[in-house]
Write a protein that holds these residues in place. Sequence first.
Motif, mmCIF file in Angstrom:
data_model
loop_
_atom_site.group_PDB
_atom_site.id
_atom_site.type_symbol
_atom_site.label_atom_id
_atom_site.label_comp_id
_atom_site.label_asym_id
_atom_site.label_seq_id
_atom_site.Cartn_x
_atom_site.Cartn_y
_atom_site.Cartn_z
ATOM 1 N N GLN A 282 4.889 -1.901 2.652
ATOM 2 C CA GLN A 282 3.931 -2.995 2.565
ATOM 3 C C GLN A 282 2.481 -2.543 2.640
ATOM 4 O OE1 GLN A 282 5.253 -6.432 2.394
ATOM 5 N NE2 GLN A 282 6.834 -5.009 1.725
ATOM 6 N N ASN A 283 2.251 -1.378 3.194
ATOM 7 C CA ASN A 283 0.888 -0.883 3.315
ATOM 8 C C ASN A 283 0.222 -0.688 1.949
ATOM 9 O OD1 ASN A 283 -1.014 1.872 4.114
ATOM 10 N ND2 ASN A 283 -1.113 0.059 5.408
ATOM 11 N N LEU A 285 -0.162 -2.626 -0.436
ATOM 12 C CA LEU A 285 -1.004 -3.754 -0.811
ATOM 13 C C LEU A 285 -2.397 -3.608 -0.201
ATOM 14 C CD1 LEU A 285 -1.131 -6.396 -2.301
ATOM 15 C CD2 LEU A 285 -0.127 -7.531 -0.316
ATOM 16 N N GLU A 286 -2.434 -3.207 1.045
ATOM 17 C CA GLU A 286 -3.713 -3.009 1.719
ATOM 18 C C GLU A 286 -4.465 -1.835 1.075
ATOM 19 O OE1 GLU A 286 -4.326 -5.429 3.678
ATOM 20 O OE2 GLU A 286 -6.340 -4.687 4.155
ATOM 21 N N GLN A 287 -3.725 -0.790 0.700
ATOM 22 C CA GLN A 287 -4.354 0.333 0.010
ATOM 23 C C GLN A 287 -5.070 -0.168 -1.238
ATOM 24 O OE1 GLN A 287 -1.337 3.317 -0.825
ATOM 25 N NE2 GLN A 287 -0.637 3.317 1.296
#
Lengths: 351, 477
Positions: A282-283, A285-287
């Motif tokens: 899920q990280n 998306l933040e990247q």
Amino acid sequence: MPLFWKRKKQDDIITLGLHREATEAEKKIAERRDEGPEGDFLEKFQDAVAATRETIADKLDAVFAGKREIDADVLDKLEEALIGADIGVQTSLDIIEKARKQVQRQQLNDIDELKRLIKDELRAILDNADRHRQSGTVASETEVALDIKPYVLMIVGVNGVGKTTTIGKLAHRIKSEGNQVMICAADTFRAAANDQLAIWAERSGVPLIQQKPGTDPSAVLFDAISAAKARSADVLIVDTAGRLHTKLNLMQELEKMRRIAGREIQQAPHEVLLIIDAVTGQNGLEQAKQFSKAMPVTGLVLTKLDGTAKGGIVIAIAKELGIPIRYVGVGEQMNDLIEFSSEAYINGLFR
Amino acid sequence: MFEALSDKLRKVLKDLRGQGRLTEAHIEAAMREIRIALLEADVNFKVVKSFVDRVKEKALGQEVLGSLSPDQQVVKVVHDELVEMLGGTSTQIIFTKRVPNVIMMVGLQGSGKTTTTGKLAKHLAETHKRRPLMVSVDVYRPAARQQLEIIGAAIHQSVLKLPELNDPVALVKQALRECQLVGYDTLLIDTAGRLHIDDELMNELQQIKDETQPNEIIFIADSMTGQDAVNSAQQFHQRIGLTGVILTKMDGDTRGGAALSIKEVTGQPIKFIGVGEKYDALEPFYPDRIAQRILGMGDVLSLIEKVQAEVDEEQALEMQRKLMKNQFTLEDFRDQLRQVRKLGSLDKLMDMLPSGLFGGFKMTAEQNQEMERKFKMTDAIINSMTSVERSNHDILNASRRKRIAKGSGTSVQQVNQMINEYTEMRKMMRMMTSGGLGSMMGGLGNMGSLAGGLAGGLGGGGFRRKATKRKKKKKKR
Ligand SMILES: Nc1nc2c(ncn2[C@@H]2O[C@H](COP(=O)(O)OP(=O)(O)OP(=O)(O)O)[C@@H](O)[C@H]2O)c(=O)[nH]1
Ligand SMILES: Nc1nc2c(ncn2[C@@H]2O[C@H](COP(=O)(O)OP(=O)(O)OP(=O)(O)O)[C@@H](O)[C@H]2O)c(=O)[nH]1
Ligand SMILES: [Mg+2]
Ligand SMILES: [Mg+2]
């Protein structure tokens, strides 16, 4: 069949550097072009996914076996399958909700219809994002005037995702279609980053502009742009150091590079590819969000798809941010880069 | 974008306060939120399933403590279970007498093996006085071996360089010889990144293992990994047998649920976390910190501390009531001591208290040690009593005292002294609860009663709260 690397001139697509007599080597490439370089995508990608034993379709068939209608179990399984592919949790839940409603309204009765619905949903997300590119909202090589040279292509991403390797592959392919390519080694931080890139530059037969470790990356970029101008290169590919999107100073460093590029060449960087490792959760998306703040990210490259991870987070990125997926890495060799196709990707997930 | 789990739970459980017990329906609602939170944190869905089942079992029927809201209580159950799952056997590198000890670093491409090899070599040399040799057997990736050489130079540790040799097994043989020859006691092998489904390369790892008989095979995993973490970790473990895990790139904002997935499928301890690209950015693994991170946000951390504080405060109030009624038993005394010790060492505790309180009195290291020893002894003595004795010290005659001394490995004299201190303290506590702090300080003449005074004093309210608050600040750093 489309070329791998293309720039638009009026309506017909021409290859950079081909506005002169084609060399023998280029003619060979032109022939290959007719076979369609992407024909092997489906095969290669599906091979890669086949290694993952169970596809979403297998899982669904297993729970549906012996049932007459789609029930909560089937939908739960589907939810698990989507989440298991790292398609964002929210995105997965949204899709399942849609399916649930249709089942309730008795619009959806059998498993093949369900599969089709999910495939269409996922496909629509990916194609929507790509439409941004096609319409020119998001830049790409087809949208930049031919007289702007060099075309500056920046590669960014968190640590170890495959930036440098992807550059080796890209340089090889773009060059092999007759373009003059140069590489800029703007990762001046990581141990042996230069050496690694130098080997890739050599493999693909492309000149490399580099400086001492520790040099300001913007200074290297400035140099590389000057060199590319002087040699009137068609494309300049810029390697950057891996950086976590939470590191403010490192993101500012990227912004500075963007400014330098834009100052030296009209509209540069013309393309910014964010590399996403297929194992990313899920990280990712933040990247994508954070890198997009520092740089206009125009596309994604999904690497390491030859493993068992399916890289579904790109679907969440496409949905939330409208960033299209451009290429896919399926190995560590020079030819292991394929142009992305939503159809092949979704089929691979479902085969 | 992620709503804190604690907020979500507060919403679904808001009408539960004061209803006594967590019911099935409440738990179901809470578990849905917990499931999503864990999935958003990248815990593998299968692992989430079994985790949620376990938590459900634990939470069901639990009494809702008066001072806790139900959501706080559920968070606490989840947190505690996570910590338990994440923790476990030794998180240190295990050394044997063999020369050299061999540590193999394995993992997927780009996970951080080479960097972590350097970090670990530096750590072992600096804090364990080991003499490491590093060797890269990555004969595939461009400049992989140069990378380790540069790292070695940067951290002033040796790297075996044999550029003409391109066979991993031959390379490790040479490295073992080099260790014998030069006297390196630890060999770190940095292997090439590989996919767990790459049969040929997985075999190669097996060969290296056979050749070197490593005492540690460490799986280097990227903390940003999603659902697939279970596949790769499981395969690596099945094929070559892992002994530990290092999670890299924890300096980002990933929730790091892969930690739980990997721990669950391999059963191997997470030994370190990587928190940066520099070579000293290696930290020990703390299950509670990662649990809080997986659950999301520091606010869970503070919530749990609040929960803890409230539980303690409630106990403290209870103590106070008992004191007033002169019902403060030896059992309560022991509980109080344990609470104080939970706060940390005594000298640290003193630092947290207002400096004027003890007239600038500062404990030396020896005094501190002495106090710690005394705490332990008191605990042992009370443990050796029967519950009847604990609730009524007046029945402790000579023969009982003798038995207790024997049971706790102390002397009768020491038992006597301890009981005297306890009765002294009871007196003092009563004074304090009626007459306030000042009168208690008056009674704090000698070190002997300090232990009791501190313990009781902290329990009695007053500066107990302060101590808790300070502790919170300390932990957050
Ligand atoms: N299997 C597989 N491995 C890949 C792929 N792309 C890259 N790799 C490997 O991933 C590892 C990291 O690749 P790099 O190109 O060094 O990654 P990077 O993003 O430049 O790394 P930093 O510069 O350190 O941040 C290398 O071992 C590559 O060989 C791919 O598509 N498939
Ligand atoms: N921010 C951060 N970066 C890290 C950490 N550990 C490693 N890296 C970076 O991750 C990238 C990959 O690290 P490497 O040590 O080259 O990874 P590897 O596993 O040896 O890669 P291959 O040999 O290509 O498979 C590099 O850019 C490192 O600087 C960490 O804890 N935090
Ligand atoms: Mg790189
Ligand atoms: Mg390496």
